[in-house]
Motif scaffolding. Structure first.
Motif, PDB file in Angstrom:
ATOM      1  N   UNK A   1      -4.518  -4.305  -1.033  1.00 23.48           N
ATOM      2  CA  UNK A   1      -4.084  -3.423  -2.123  1.00 23.48           C
ATOM      3  C   UNK A   1      -4.256  -1.940  -1.819  1.00 23.48           C
ATOM      4  N   UNK A   2      -4.035  -1.585  -0.570  1.00 23.85           N
ATOM      5  CA  UNK A   2      -4.064  -0.173  -0.233  1.00 23.85           C
ATOM      6  C   UNK A   2      -2.841   0.093   0.639  1.00 23.85           C
ATOM      7  N   UNK A   3      -2.139   1.176   0.327  1.00 20.20           N
ATOM      8  CA  UNK A   3      -0.927   1.463   1.086  1.00 20.20           C
ATOM      9  C   UNK A   3      -1.265   1.839   2.525  1.00 20.20           C
ATOM     10  N   UNK A   4      -0.402   1.392   3.436  1.00 24.01           N
ATOM     11  CA  UNK A   4      -0.598   1.776   4.831  1.00 24.01           C
ATOM     12  C   UNK A   4       0.017   3.155   5.017  1.00 24.01           C
ATOM     13  N   UNK A   5      -0.782   4.053   5.561  1.00 19.97           N
ATOM     14  CA  UNK A   5      -0.290   5.418   5.766  1.00 19.97           C
ATOM     15  C   UNK A   5       0.730   5.409   6.903  1.00 19.97           C
TER      16      UNK A   5
END
Lengths: 508, 227
Positions: free
Chosen positions: A173-177
């Motif tokens: 649940x964390x966007x990939x930069x």
């Protein structure tokens, strides 16, 4: 923003052109019709004017059409209804005629225009349905997160001539930069912070952002039922986003669902691999500790007895013998484990060299003579078998493991038959025994690592045959097993190999 | 044997040293120990051992390097003990001057037999023209080979192969060494010739060619002669 103003201006201009066009067309029709004018023909001219208004209504907006109907009514009155060149109308029926002309021209124009707008709407809707249909179709055909993204991008580009960008989450649940270089190189700059904000809120709320590149980028969250795949970013230069909100919601939900499906699929695969390796790990440790403990217990017990108690010479010799056997067994276990790990890590490199198959087999049977003493070992090797190119050391191990395996499963003093053939560029080894064979359901697993037939009397790690398979495959050969009709198992090894016949060598 | 032969064991494992000490003592050898390469070099120079047992995996000096250093002056037999069963490593050690090798774990009986053969070979001052191996006798001068008293006909190549192996009794000869010796430099990779001649020779000299006791194959390395 400048661009938008320009667009608006162009729209207004085109409105102005439409009015101008109406004036020009009506004037032109009038000029053409003037020579035809006569007290008998002005009704016909009204039809011509109706026709022109209807025609204009097909192409122009409602304002110009209104102008066209008014103008044509006025023109008809002025030029064609007697008395000419006045707005007066002499005959009563002509007054009625003028009134109905005006209304009919107006209705005609307005109705045609409405039909046209409906048609445009229908076409738009059809386009949308088509776009959705294609998207769903294409997405259902592909698998893999990368492929889904690619297909979505292509379909979007085809229908809306715009570019889609994805910023997906990493599984936690964390966007990939997006990598910095990529961001610099591509024509659009993706705002990671804005995307994160949109992603975290996960509302069906899109954010437009004015970029330096003067185009409005829209960040739209992709939401799913069990997880949110990420954020979609697109450029909306030619699209009226707000107006077709339901359409876009459906459109992006399709993409989102496809991505979610892939995410969940990948998670499931990862979970399965983890569970499998965990299981293998446990099996391995149970097996190793069990297999190592038995010979160790023998060594400890026997040596302890020798050290602490007085026993007869015969008993002593037996105990020494047991210790020796146990250590041999331990050695064999370690050899197999080492060989397996070398095969798995690809550290075994082939050293093919010309081999005398007789020498190879003699070497193996001599090493196994203590085991083979209990069996009738029959070997069939053609006298004229040429030299073959193999890795002698590895093949020795293959045959050792294979024959040892037969010795462990075949009943004492039964027949073990070993046959060598050379056929169509392949060297064939066939080993058959008169044991019980393998249970049918075990046959596909015989060469698996750590696989042992249940309730088998023989110990071991279940690595011998996996090593056989590994070595044979590194020689680009195959090994198969089947149960013979008469009982017992038959292993067949087929190896592609070069040969050198003795005549070729031209020895003295 | 009036004086005990001295054997130097260079191995870093205490348990192996203890085991070898007991085994060699039981065979009436005097044993010295070194637990790394430097100690080994000093001990070899101090005690002038009749034979060195060398473990290839030492903590300080690479085993192959140690063989080369020892071979600069040490002419007596050197037997390599190796944990790794790697043919390349063994061939390398033999090329560097080791006489023989054993892979751990080994049987003590095997070790003693190798040690005896190596010491015996090194002590033979003059090459005897007549070699005897059980029922086989080789007359090196007249090129006559007898088995159970009967003359065996050998081709010239077969005889030179047999003679080469017999002269290096009990010692492993690598494929390359044999090919270079008998066929010359251009042939050092032509193992096919070697295979054929070994098979032919076995048929003539072995009691049971299917279970050779004289001409033994060392898988992936070469051949060894003698029982």
């Amino acid at each position: 923003m400048k661009k938008k103003k320009a667009l608006l201006k162009l729209g207004l201009d085109s409105q102005l052109y439409q009015y101008l066009l109406v004036v020009v067309v009506i004037s032109f029709t009038t000029i053409v019709c003037i020579p035809l004018s006569s007290p008998q023909s002005y009704h016909i001219i009204s039809f011509i004017l109706f026709f022109v208004v209807a025609l204009l209504a097909v192409f122009l907006g409602i304002g110009p059409v209104l102008l066209a109907s008014t103008l044509s009514a006025v023109v008809w009155n002025f030029f064609f209804i007697p008395p000419y060149h006045t707005f007066n109308i002499a005959a009563t029926e002509d007054k009625l005629m003028f009134g109905s002309f005006f209304i009919i021209a107006l209705l005609n124009g307005v109705l045609t225009n409405r039909v046209r707008r409906k048609e445009i709407l229908v076409r738009e809707r059809e386009d949308q349905t088509n776009a959705l249909f294609q998207l769903t179709g294409e997405l259902s055909k592909v698998s893999g997160i990368e492929r889904v993204q690619k297909v979505a991008r292509e379909v979007f580009k085809k229908h809306f001539a715009g570019n889609l960008h994805f910023i997906l989450q990493d599984g936690n649940n964390k966007l990939i930069k997006p990598p910095e270089e990529e961001n610099i190189n591509s024509e659009v700059h993706l705002d990671y912070d804005l995307a994160s904000e949109v992603f975290d809120k996960s509302e069906k709320d899109c954010k437009a952002k004015n970029n330096a590149s003067e185009s409005d980028m829209i960040y739209y969250p992709l939401t799913g039922i069990r997880l949110n795949p990420g954020v979609i970013v697109f450029n909306m230069e030619n699209l009226e986003f707000r107006k077709k909100d339901t359409f876009w919601t459906t459109y992006f939900t399709q993409i989102s669902n496809a991505l979610e499906r892939e995410f969940l699929g990948e998670l499931a695969i990862k979970a399965r691999i983890l569970a499998e390796s965990d299981k293998l790990y446990k099996t391995l440790f149970n097996l190793i500790s069990h297999e190592f403990r038995i010979p160790l217990a023998t060594i400890m017990g026997a040596s302890d007895t020798l050290l602490t108690s007085r026993t007869s010479l015969k008993n002593k010799m037996d105990l020494y013998n047991e210790i020796f056997k146990a250590s041999e067994r331990l050695n064999h276990l370690i050899e197999n484990l080492l060989n397996m790990s070398r095969l798995e890590s690809g550290k075994i490199s082939l050293h093919p060299d010309w081999c005398d198959i007789n020498d190879l087999i003699n070497k193996v049977t001599n090493n196994l003579r203590e085991e083979l003493v209990n069996y009738v070992f029959i070997k069939k090797i053609p006298d004229d078998l040429p030299l073959v190119r193999l890795d002698f050391v590895l093949m020795e191990q293959v045959l050792y493991n294979l024959i040892l395996n037969s010795c462990q499963y075949a009943p004492i003093s039964s027949e073990i038959r070993f046959e060598v053939l050379y056929e169509n560029g392949n060297l064939l080894f066939k080993l058959s025994d008169n044991g019980t064979g393998f249970p049918e359901d075990a046959i596909p697993k015989v060469f698996d690592k750590f696989f042992r037939v249940k309730e088998s009397k023989a110990g071991g790690l279940g690595l011998g045959l996996s090593i056989v398979k590994g070595i044979i495959e590194s020689h680009k050969g195959t090994v198969k097993v089947r149960n013979r009709n008469g009982g017992g198992a038959e292993f067949t090894i087929s190896l592609p190999t070069d040969i050198m016949s003795l005549e070729q060598l031209n020895v003295e | 044997m009036t004086e005990k032969d001295i054997i130097l064991v260079i191995d870093d494992e205490i348990q192996i040293r203890r085991l070898l000490g007991i085994t060699l003592d039981s065979q009436n050898y005097k044993t010295y120990f070194a637990c790394d390469g430097k100690e080994g070099l000093v001990a070899a120079a101090t005690f002038h051992p009749s034979l060195i047992l060398l473990d290839l995996g030492l903590p300080d000096i690479d085993g192959q390097e140690l063989i080369i250093k020892l071979r600069e002056w040490y002419k007596k037999p050197l037997i390599v003990l190796s944990v790794r069963k790697s043919e390349e490593e063994i061939i390398q050690a033999l090329e560097n001057g080791a006489n023989d090798f054993l892979t751990k774990p080994f049987r003590s009986g095997e070790l003693i037999a190798r040690i005896r053969a190596a010491i015996r070979n090194s002590q033979e001052k003059e090459e005897s023209p007549l070699l005897n191996f059980g029922s086989l006798s080789i007359d090196m001068i007249n090129h006559v080979v007898r088995k159970n008293g009967e003359i065996i006909k050998l081709t010239a190549t077969e005889f030179s192969l047999l003679a080469l192996l017999a002269k290096n009794n009990s010692r492993v000869l690598t494929h390359q060494v044999i090919l270079k010796e008998i066929w010359g430099y251009g042939y050092h990779e032509q193992t096919q010739y070697l295979r054929v001649f070994v098979a032919q020779l076995r048929k003539k000299i072995e009691d049971n060619p299917a279970s050779p006791s004289l001409l033994v194959t060392e898988s992936g390395i070469g051949y060894r002669f003698g029982n």
